[in-house]
Design an enzyme around this catalytic site. Structure first.
Site, PDB file in Angstrom:
ATOM      1  N   ARG A  49       0.968  -1.047  -0.131  1.00  0.00           N
ATOM      2  CA  ARG A  49      -0.043   0.125   0.212  1.00  0.00           C
ATOM      3  C   ARG A  49       0.814   1.137  -0.024  1.00  0.00           C
ATOM      4  O   ARG A  49       0.581   2.468  -0.755  1.00  0.00           O
ATOM      5  CB  ARG A  49      -0.920  -0.019   1.019  1.00  0.00           C
ATOM      6  CG  ARG A  49      -1.842   1.370   1.332  1.00  0.00           C
ATOM      7  CD  ARG A  49      -2.995   1.092   2.063  1.00  0.00           C
ATOM      8  NE  ARG A  49      -2.871   0.464   3.353  1.00  0.00           N
ATOM      9  CZ  ARG A  49      -2.268   0.683   4.431  1.00  0.00           C
ATOM     10  NH1 ARG A  49      -1.859   1.623   4.612  1.00  0.00           N
ATOM     11  NH2 ARG A  49      -2.550  -0.223   5.375  1.00  0.00           N
ATOM     12  N   TYR A 101     -16.764  18.162 -14.210  1.00  0.00           N
ATOM     13  CA  TYR A 101     -17.134  16.751 -14.111  1.00  0.00           C
ATOM     14  C   TYR A 101     -18.091  16.395 -13.278  1.00  0.00           C
ATOM     15  O   TYR A 101     -17.886  16.697 -12.104  1.00  0.00           O
ATOM     16  CB  TYR A 101     -15.915  15.764 -14.083  1.00  0.00           C
ATOM     17  CG  TYR A 101     -16.082  14.356 -13.985  1.00  0.00           C
ATOM     18  CD1 TYR A 101     -16.538  13.704 -14.943  1.00  0.00           C
ATOM     19  CD2 TYR A 101     -15.823  13.619 -12.720  1.00  0.00           C
ATOM     20  CE1 TYR A 101     -16.811  12.363 -15.073  1.00  0.00           C
ATOM     21  CE2 TYR A 101     -15.989  12.308 -12.615  1.00  0.00           C
ATOM     22  CZ  TYR A 101     -16.853  11.560 -13.853  1.00  0.00           C
ATOM     23  OH  TYR A 101     -16.799  10.515 -13.535  1.00  0.00           O
ATOM     24  N   ASP A 173      -7.839  19.942 -13.079  1.00  0.00           N
ATOM     25  CA  ASP A 173      -8.037  18.750 -13.680  1.00  0.00           C
ATOM     26  C   ASP A 173      -7.635  18.605 -15.195  1.00  0.00           C
ATOM     27  O   ASP A 173      -8.430  19.555 -15.939  1.00  0.00           O
ATOM     28  CB  ASP A 173      -9.430  18.468 -13.536  1.00  0.00           C
ATOM     29  CG  ASP A 173     -10.028  17.019 -13.984  1.00  0.00           C
ATOM     30  OD1 ASP A 173      -9.464  16.504 -14.916  1.00  0.00           O
ATOM     31  OD2 ASP A 173     -11.090  16.636 -13.437  1.00  0.00           O
ATOM     32  N   LYS A 198      -8.596   7.804 -18.832  1.00  0.00           N
ATOM     33  CA  LYS A 198      -9.169   8.443 -20.277  1.00  0.00           C
ATOM     34  C   LYS A 198      -7.857   8.370 -21.042  1.00  0.00           C
ATOM     35  O   LYS A 198      -7.412   7.420 -21.435  1.00  0.00           O
ATOM     36  CB  LYS A 198      -9.565   9.908 -19.719  1.00  0.00           C
ATOM     37  CG  LYS A 198     -10.698   9.814 -18.712  1.00  0.00           C
ATOM     38  CD  LYS A 198     -11.979   9.078 -18.949  1.00  0.00           C
ATOM     39  CE  LYS A 198     -12.789   9.180 -17.718  1.00  0.00           C
ATOM     40  NZ  LYS A 198     -13.101  10.173 -17.109  1.00  0.00           N
TER      41      LYS A 198
HETATM   42  C1  LIG Z   1     -13.372  10.782 -15.808  1.00  0.00           C
HETATM   43  C2  LIG Z   1     -13.244  11.869 -15.129  1.00  0.00           C
HETATM   44  C3  LIG Z   1     -13.016  12.099 -13.775  1.00  0.00           C
HETATM   45  C4  LIG Z   1     -13.019  11.003 -12.640  1.00  0.00           C
HETATM   46  O1  LIG Z   1     -12.123   9.775 -13.212  1.00  0.00           O
HETATM   47  P1  LIG Z   1     -12.329   8.138 -12.723  1.00  0.00           P
HETATM   48  O2  LIG Z   1     -11.132   7.823 -13.092  1.00  0.00           O
HETATM   49  O3  LIG Z   1     -13.492   7.935 -13.308  1.00  0.00           O
HETATM   50  O4  LIG Z   1     -12.461   8.346 -11.125  1.00  0.00           O
HETATM   51  C5  LIG Z   1     -12.640  13.290 -13.382  1.00  0.00           C
HETATM   52  N1  LIG Z   1     -12.402  14.316 -14.201  1.00  0.00           N
HETATM   53  C6  LIG Z   1     -12.941  14.405 -15.544  1.00  0.00           C
HETATM   54  C7  LIG Z   1     -12.822  15.513 -16.357  1.00  0.00           C
HETATM   55  C8  LIG Z   1     -13.161  12.961 -16.000  1.00  0.00           C
HETATM   56  O5  LIG Z   1     -13.445  12.988 -17.304  1.00  0.00           O
END
Ligand SMILES: *Cc1c(COP(=O)(O)O)cnc(C)c1O
Length: 382
Positions: A49, A101, A173, A198
């Site tokens: 961890r 998001y 982000d 993504k």
């Molecule tokens: C998908 C997404 C998230 C969250 O990420 P996860 O891997 O699904 O937890 C946060 N911000 C944006 C812009 C996203 O597209």
């Protein structure tokens, strides 16, 4: 290292041949613990961890491709966001973008508000709104640029000046842009957050998140949260993201090319009302996008002239190449209905207020042949 171009850094970041065998690919260290020579005498690995060599290679790669000093990998993008908010104390204030998001919005409002952290949502595309929301309690500014799904652009450098003056952290982000298109740390951000699920992973086969930062003390605080709260990714998932990163630049190049073609096709289509894509010269913050991004990517949204749910549903169920699914950033094209899918957790009036209408359709343009993608949309839109 720092003089290398992005394509070279992407391939070689964090990739050392395995010391025990010379394996060129980082092994998947599928282990929970490490044998110690004597209590406390070890090779820097005690319990998985806290440390794992596969994760460490990935974290090094994440730092390199975002021009940062430190990277930390989490079990999801939301878990990475969760760690950033846990830096705060009850009474602290966060200024956040109003159309980010849906899962981030849900985490802020449904989980953290009850712990006494206050979130103030503003339209960050006008940085004056951010400046006006700053108080003595502001500890964090959270922006997303481009935003999901409206592709709004916020001036990262301008917001970083506000956060610096307020003695608050700025977290960006960077999921939509990916490090190929934008590096927020270079523009003054303190923390970059990614849903590695993504573009970094890139193949729709893993859930993962990342934080990248320069400041040593911030890294220590976030590492403490990573190991204390335990939202760590497994070694197999780290391997998948590490492998995904190696082709980030070639994939992104194609996403950008295809995005350009699809966005222009949609804009000329007689049944399409509006296309949200930050590469159009008349996009409200195009001049900022042009400065802080290297190109404009394959994410876009659009509305039909007939903005009813029924008309949107007809398109959403008629595409053959664009698969109807949540998520984005994979090699295959996806189509999504934010109002009922990715952004369903946002109350309707809140959604409509920021422009996220019932008929809005979001595309994640993949790396298939652009002509085939256009043909698919043509038959679906009619
Ligand atoms: C998908 C997404 C998230 C969250 O990420 P996860 O891997 O699904 O937890 C946060 N911000 C944006 C812009 C996203 O597209």
């Amino acid at each position: 290292m720092s003089t290398q171009k992005l394509a070279t850094k992407i391939i070689h970041a964090g990739a050392e041949p395995d010391p025990s065998t010379g394996a060129i690919m980082t092994p998947i260290y599928q282990t929970s613990t490490y044998v110690q020579e004597a209590p406390g005498v070890n090779k820097g690995y005690e319990y998985a961890r806290s440390q794992n060599p596969t994760r460490k290679a990935l974290e090094t790669a994440l730092a390199v491709i975002e021009n940062g000093k430190h990277g930390l990998a989490f079990s999801s993008g939301v878990a990475a966001t969760d760690a950033v908010i846990k830096l705060l104390n009850p009474g602290d204030e966060v200024i956040a973008a109003q159309d980010m998001y849906g899962g981030t919005y849900r985490l802020f409002t449904k989980v953290f508000e009850k712990y006494g952290i206050k979130f103030i949502y503003v339209d960050t595309t006008d940085v004056q709104n951010v400046a006006a929301a700053v108080t003595a309690k502001t500890k964090l500014i959270w922006i997303e640029t481009p935003t999901n799904p409206l592709m709004n652009i916020t001036d990262i450098h301008a917001v970083s000046k506000i956060s610096r003056a307020a003695n608050a952290w700025l977290c960006v982000d960077n999921t939509f842009a990916s490090p190929y298109l934008q590096n927020p740390l270079d523009l003054g951000a303190d923390i970059v957050m990614h849903s590695s699920t993504k573009y970094l992973g890139g193949h729709s086969d893993v859930i993962q998140g990342a934080l990248i930062m320069n400041d040593d003390s911030l890294r220590e605080q976030l590492y403490f949260l990573q190991k204390s709260c335990g939202a760590v990714p497994g070694p197999m998932d780290c391997f998948l993201v590490l492998r995904g990163i190696k082709t980030l630049h070639v994939r992104m190049k194609q996403h950008c090319e295809n995005g350009y073609v699809v966005a222009h096709f949609l804009r000329k289509h007689p049944n399409v009302e509006k296309v949200y894509w930050c590469g159009f010269a008349d996009h409200p913050n195009y001049n900022i996008a042009k400065i802080q991004m290297r190109a404009f990517g394959g994410m876009m949204s659009f509305t039909l002239k007939d903005d009813s749910i029924e008309a949107a549903h007809k398109v959403l169920s008629s595409t053959k190449l664009f698969a109807l699914a949540e998520s984005l950033g994979g090699v295959e094209s996806l189509i999504n209905h934010p109002a009922s899918m990715t952004h369903a957790s946002i109350p309707r009036d809140e959604r409509i207020r920021v422009g996220l209408t019932d008929g809005l359709i979001r595309l994640s343009v993949g790396i298939e042949d652009a002509d085939d993608l256009v043909e698919d949309l043509k038959q679906a839109i009619g």
